[in-house]
Design a protein around this motif. Structure first.
Motif, PDB file in Angstrom:
ATOM      1  N   LEU A  66       0.830  -1.210   0.000  1.00  0.00           N
ATOM      2  CA  LEU A  66       0.000   0.000   0.000  1.00  0.00           C
ATOM      3  C   LEU A  66       0.864   1.259   0.000  1.00  0.00           C
ATOM      4  N   ILE A  67       1.939   1.249   0.794  1.00  0.00           N
ATOM      5  CA  ILE A  67       2.850   2.398   0.822  1.00  0.00           C
ATOM      6  C   ILE A  67       3.488   2.588  -0.553  1.00  0.00           C
ATOM      7  N   SER A  68       3.863   1.489  -1.200  1.00  0.00           N
ATOM      8  CA  SER A  68       4.472   1.560  -2.527  1.00  0.00           C
ATOM      9  C   SER A  68       3.483   2.081  -3.556  1.00  0.00           C
ATOM     10  N   GLU A  69       2.230   1.619  -3.471  1.00  0.00           N
ATOM     11  CA  GLU A  69       1.207   2.074  -4.405  1.00  0.00           C
ATOM     12  C   GLU A  69       0.965   3.569  -4.262  1.00  0.00           C
ATOM     13  N   SER A  70       0.902   4.053  -2.998  1.00  0.00           N
ATOM     14  CA  SER A  70       0.674   5.483  -2.776  1.00  0.00           C
ATOM     15  C   SER A  70       1.880   6.315  -3.177  1.00  0.00           C
ATOM     16  N   ALA A  71       3.078   5.692  -3.195  1.00  0.00           N
ATOM     17  CA  ALA A  71       4.290   6.407  -3.605  1.00  0.00           C
ATOM     18  C   ALA A  71       4.455   6.441  -5.113  1.00  0.00           C
ATOM     19  N   GLY A  72       3.566   5.772  -5.843  1.00  0.00           N
ATOM     20  CA  GLY A  72       3.608   5.815  -7.299  1.00  0.00           C
ATOM     21  C   GLY A  72       4.612   4.882  -7.939  1.00  0.00           C
TER      22      GLY A  72
ATOM     23  N   GLU B 245       9.259  -1.718 -10.480  1.00  0.00           N
ATOM     24  CA  GLU B 245       9.972  -1.185  -9.315  1.00  0.00           C
ATOM     25  C   GLU B 245       9.602  -1.950  -8.053  1.00  0.00           C
ATOM     26  N   MET B 246       8.306  -2.242  -7.883  1.00  0.00           N
ATOM     27  CA  MET B 246       7.887  -3.007  -6.711  1.00  0.00           C
ATOM     28  C   MET B 246       8.456  -4.420  -6.751  1.00  0.00           C
ATOM     29  N   THR B 247       8.438  -5.047  -7.912  1.00  0.00           N
ATOM     30  CA  THR B 247       8.984  -6.388  -8.035  1.00  0.00           C
ATOM     31  C   THR B 247      10.485  -6.388  -7.780  1.00  0.00           C
TER      32      THR B 247
END
Length: 918
Positions: A755-761, A766-768
């Protein structure tokens, strides 16, 4: 001799005590650094911040304090001009720019332009509310734009606050609107209602405007700073050229922002803490290196350093090429625009030579400025919409000074003087044909531009064209893309190395299985355990980091908060996982491992197909139903089968070796499957990603025949006996205080960090890539884990959870994606330490109840998964309030609960020792 020993022991204890006190210093230093990362530190390198109309875009200055738009941020100071904070308006990792500030005497309001990702124009403008201390209080209004608009052509130009309402002036070319917005929404957290109370056009381009409440009229400035009045009572527009209004940028104003004693102390402590931490890290690296902990990884470390050096080198080359590309594109755009001027409007340029700004108020010249501005806008658009180019024409007056005639941004009035111009009106013909690309930092950004001379029919220089773009934003985007590419490259290398290792290792196991499958069928089963575990674990963790993005792709039009929306399938998955964990032991005892392995593989494959279908149909509830079934048959039945195989081994040394290999298989599977899933999701979409699971589930069916083909059909069901053992006080206390904490701690990487990563765009890749790094750190953190393995198991678990808790509490001080990622890396090592001991400790507590380790394992997952059911219902609402609230609650639990259990266990040991003495 005894006295000597006592002296030696006392000296050792004193040295240890001194080391403990010395350890406090870097801890306090880290605390000050993390506290300080929430703001920019200026002292002691500067004693004040000097503000003036040259570096401030807009300002509010009254008895409650001062708020200024400075360096593309909001600067808050108290009434004594002491700095409170400098606040970035970037939200969810998206760049934004403050444009206007206003106040009603109690609160501060700001109009913020949010820049569209990969493009240099606003995707929306937002009207936000703040306190005078810089606390964000919510969004009140939003104006969305599409790709037809231009960068910095902000339409929300001014705002006036009165009696609980904000009156926003919106200007687009000739069109003017007045929008009324409530400053106190009826529902907290919701957008306020808005109403267009006036809408009209003026005969020429409008530039600024504001609502005069006392006179009940809208006052509009054109490009000459002349005024139009729109009477709200009579709905009548009148022109008043005799009235001119000076704007903020053209009025003398300055302020000196000083630092309070507290700010000075914290700034000094921040820099001191940074120095101490650097020294501490250098010392720690030296001690780790001299202790031999990194010796087994010397080759890998050297390779990584060389690899990173190559990335830095090529990244620098990439940025240099980008800079050159920007220069060439700007030169090309200027040449294209100038061709139009030379061939189609050359005679028109004769009229600008030797004139003053006042001369252009005449009808003919006024019309000339009206028609040439749209031409320049289209020239900017044609030469790079994503660059957000602008164009300005300057003319030379009789004294040789340059003043503004045309501005495609429509921000500066005609007649604005240009200082330090590189082109002179008395230069010779063609002497300035060599156009120089210049990069300059302005009050509202960093711009790259070119000056090109404009000639009249007699080849005299009568002005020049300035054309360029907001270079800083473009370069920032490029840097982020370079970093993303580097992350992908590093992750791909790690992925390739581990994939090769997995292929080699499991190929050997298959060969070994083929050699002994007839002569030693039981041993042959154990040869395939790691391969089976690899496939099952890979499916379980395949979408762990990016499921939140799959949910976002399903419900793009949903009005529900993303945290609550994500909680629906997440909770369904956890409920299914818990239910499946409760059912696993009876099902395996009743139907046998082979049949349940086959049935679970088939149903799990069907769920992956269903999730792919749900994404195509954009139905989150079908997706949640499939996750529920996946939780039962994949997360519980198949995972329990895969993890339980080593616990059947009687030889303890062989069992422990297979358990260690199982952990390696888990790390390798998580890394490889997540990497493949991220690549497939980014290229083919999330629907194709879930079809990978269907293929793997088909492969698992023959494995179930092979591995569980020789099972005994009359296996005793001990579920009730195991749960009775769990209900006894010593096991129950451990379950409530430790198992609950460990279960909820896993929500950081499964729920909170996504969720933090999603809100950070962050993007899928990048997440993977971050997930790959965290798994790699866990995989290569064997030296750290081995240190903790030499400790008492309970002490190791308490220490590991405490480190997680401290890191999460420190994260509260700076909820940036960078520090959230660092906490993820720390968590990935610490949680592995708890996983080594969590089940073995429970087996130890139930050893006197005649239950086997495998039975405890199967039912332990029912406990942990039962607690995981709470992740969505508890963390979803907390994250909807604030992600920091959820992180804080989880950090406190990790700090308090294990320590409490440690106290209880120590008291039990003391009581038991007293009973033995009696």
């Amino acid at each position: 001799m005894k006295g000597i020993n006592n002296e030696v022991l006392a000296k050792i204890e004193g040295d240890l005590l001194n080391k403990k006190y010395l350890l406090i210093i870097p801890i306090i230093a880290a605390l000050f650094v993390f506290i300080g990362t929430r703001k920019i530190h200026y002292y002691p390198f500067t004693n004040s911040i000097e503000l003036n109309q040259g570096n401030v875009l807009d300002v509010v200055d009254d008895d409650n304090g001062l708020v200024a738009i400075w360096a593309k941020k909001l600067l808050f100071a108290n009434h004594n001009r002491e700095l409170i904070k400098v606040l970035s308006t970037d939200i969810n990792g998206v760049q934004s720019e403050p444009r206007v500030v206003a106040t009603d005497g109690e609160y501060v309001y700001a109009i913020i332009g949010e820049i569209y990702n990969d493009y240099n124009f606003y995707i929306n403008e937002k009207f936000l509310k703040y306190s005078f201390s810089g606390d964000y209080l919510g969004e009140l209004y939003r104006q969305n734009y599409d790709e037809d608009y231009y960068v910095n052509s902000n339409q929300l130009r001014d705002v006036i606050i009165r009696d609980g309402f904000a009156y926003i002036t919106k200007i687009q070319d000739h069109n003017v609107q007045l929008i009324k917005v409530s400053t106190t929404p009826a529902i907290e957290g919701a957008a306020a209602e808005s109403t267009v109370v006036a809408s009209f056009e003026i005969p020429e381009m409008a530039q600024t405007g504001k609502y005069n409440i006392d006179e009940n009229r809208i006052e509009i400035n054109n490009r000459f700073d002349e005024v139009y009045f729109y009477d709200m009572t009579e709905n009548k527009l009148t022109f008043h050229p005799e009235i001119t209004q000076k704007r903020f940028r053209h009025q003398p104003w300055n302020a000196s922002i000083i630092f309070s004693t507290f700010t000075k102390i914290t700034d000094v402590l921040y820099h001191l803490g940074a120095v101490i931490l650097i020294i501490t890290v250098i010392y720690a690296v030296f001690k780790i290196g001299s202790g031999g902990y990194i010796t087994p990884y010397r080759t890998a470390i050297v390779f990584i350093l060389l690899f990173l050096s190559a990335i830095v080198y090529y990244a620098n080359i990439e940025l240099n090429e980008f800079d050159e590309e920007q220069r060439q594109r700007t030169v090309s755009a200027v040449e294209s625009a100038m061709l139009g001027v030379r061939y189609f409007a050359k005679n028109e340029m004769d009229i600008i030579g030797g004139k003053e700004p006042e001369d252009f108020k005449a009808k003919e010249l006024r019309e000339w400025t009206e028609w040439i501005a749209p031409y320049l806008k289209e020239a900017c658009r044609a030469n790079g919409k994503e660059m957000g180019m602008y164009a300005q024409i300057y003319a030379f007056n009789k004294d040789g000074g340059a003043y503004l005639l045309i501005d495609t941004y429509n921000e500066y009035p005609l007649g604005t003087l240009y200082s330090d111009v590189s082109i002179s009106s008395d230069e010779r013909v063609n002497s300035s044909d060599m156009m120089v690309y210049t990069v300059e930092k302005e009050v509202d950004g960093t711009y790259g531009f070119i000056h090109a001379p404009i000639y009249d029919a007699q080849n005299n220089i009568v002005g020049f064209l300035e054309m360029g773009s907001e270079y800083g934003k473009l370069r920032y985007d490029k840097i982020r893309k370079v970093i993303g590419s580097a992350m992908q490259l590093v992750a791909l290398v790690v992925f390739t190395v581990m994939l090769i290792d997995v292929i080699i290792k499991y190929s050997k196991e298959l060969i070994e299985y083929s050699a002994i499958r007839r002569s030693q069928p039981t041993e042959a089963k154990y040869c395939l355990s790691n391969t089976y575990d690899f496939l099952v674990t890979g499916l379980v963790y395949m979408d762990g980091m990016i499921m939140v993005m799959a949910i976002a792709s399903i419900s793009t039009d949903s009005t529900m908060d993303m945290a609550l929306l994500f909680a629906i399938p997440f909770t369904a998955y956890r409920v299914g996982s818990w239910l499946g964990s409760v059912m696993t032991s009876p099902l395996l005892g009743r139907f046998g491992e082979k049949r349940m392995g086959i049935v679970a593989s088939i149903i799990s494959g069907a769920t992956f197909f269903g999730m792919s279908f749900a994404i195509q149909q954009k139905n989150v509830y079908i997706f949640a139903a499939c996750k529920f079934l996946e939780g039962i048959f994949l997360e519980s039945v198949l995972y329990s089968l895969a993890e339980g195989i080593p616990y059947e081994i009687e030889d303890m040394d062989y069992r422990n070796r297979k358990i260690a290999e199982s952990q390696s298989a888990t790390a390798a599977a998580t890394l490889i499957f997540m990497m493949v899933a991220g690549l497939v999701a980014s290229t083919l979409g999330f629907s194709a990603m879930y079809l990978i699971g269907l293929v793997v589930c088909v492969i698992l069916i023959p494995f179930s025949f092979i591995i569980f083909g020789n099972e005994e059909n009359d296996e005793e069901i001990k579920t009730l006996q195991v749960w009775k053992a769990f209900a006894k006080p010593r096991a129950l206390v451990y379950i409530v205080l430790m198992v609950l904490t460990i279960s909820l701690a896993t929500s950081y990487d499964e729920y909170l960090f996504p969720l933090i990563s999603e809100s950070a765009g962050l993007t899928e890749i990048e997440m993977t890539s971050i997930a790959v790094f965290s798994i790699t750190i866990s995989y290569f953190g064997e030296s750290i884990v081995s240190i903790f393995n030499s400790w008492d198991p309970l002490k190791a678990m308490i220490t590991a959870l405490s480190v997680c808790g401290v890191s999460m509490m420190i994260l509260l001080l700076n909820m940036s994606i960078l520090f959230a990622t660092i906490v993820l890396f720390i968590y990935s090592i610490m949680i592995r330490i708890t996983e080594v001991h969590r089940i073995n400790w429970l087996i130890k507590l139930t050893a006197s109840d005649d239950v086997e380790g495998k039975d405890v394992l199967e039912n332990y997952f029912a406990l942990e998964d039962g607690f995981k059911v709470l992740h969505g219902p508890v963390l979803g609402p907390l994250c909807a309030i604030s992600s920091s609230v959820a992180v804080g609650c989880l950090g406190l639990l990790c700090l308090i609960s294990p320590r409490l259990y440690g106290i209880i266990v120590s008291k039990q040991k003391i009581n038991n020792s007293h009973e033995e003495d009696k």
